[in-house]
Motif scaffolding. Structure first.
Motif, PDB file in Angstrom:
ATOM      1  N   ARG A   1      55.037 -37.474  25.720  1.00 17.09           N
ATOM      2  CA  ARG A   1      54.828 -36.187  26.387  1.00 17.09           C
ATOM      3  C   ARG A   1      54.053 -36.511  27.653  1.00 17.09           C
TER       4      ARG A   1
ATOM      5  N   GLU B   1      52.453 -34.952  31.556  1.00 21.14           N
ATOM      6  CA  GLU B   1      52.150 -33.895  32.517  1.00 21.14           C
ATOM      7  C   GLU B   1      52.262 -34.548  33.884  1.00 21.14           C
TER       8      GLU B   1
ATOM      9  N   SER C   1      52.272 -34.076  38.427  1.00 21.99           N
ATOM     10  CA  SER C   1      51.871 -33.318  39.608  1.00 21.99           C
ATOM     11  C   SER C   1      52.742 -33.791  40.759  1.00 21.99           C
TER      12      SER C   1
END
Length: 67
Positions: free
Chosen positions: A47, A49, A51
């Motif tokens: 997983r 994240e 930017s």
């Protein structure tokens, strides 16, 4: 979002993941450390994240995908 570990260098704790559309996205040691991982093998589902957009996209967190 989900991805697959693509490369990983245990010495520098850097590497890259492949998003499900096949796009490679790099991660640095800070992103690896933020996930609390000790090791990552190519092919593992993770997983992440991110930017940024397009070519400036970077992983900010990588951790194992748990179901």
């Amino acid at each position: 979002m989900q991805a697959t570990a693509y490369t990983y260098d245990p010495q520098t704790r850097t590497g890259s993941v492949l998003l499900d559309d096949g796009t490679p996205v790099p991660f640095d040691a800070a992103a690896f450390d933020a996930g609390g991982l000790l090791l990552l093998r190519p092919g593992q589902r993770v997983r992440v994240e991110t930017s940024g957009e397009d070519d400036a996209r970077r992983v900010t967190l990588v951790t194992l995908l748990t179901l």
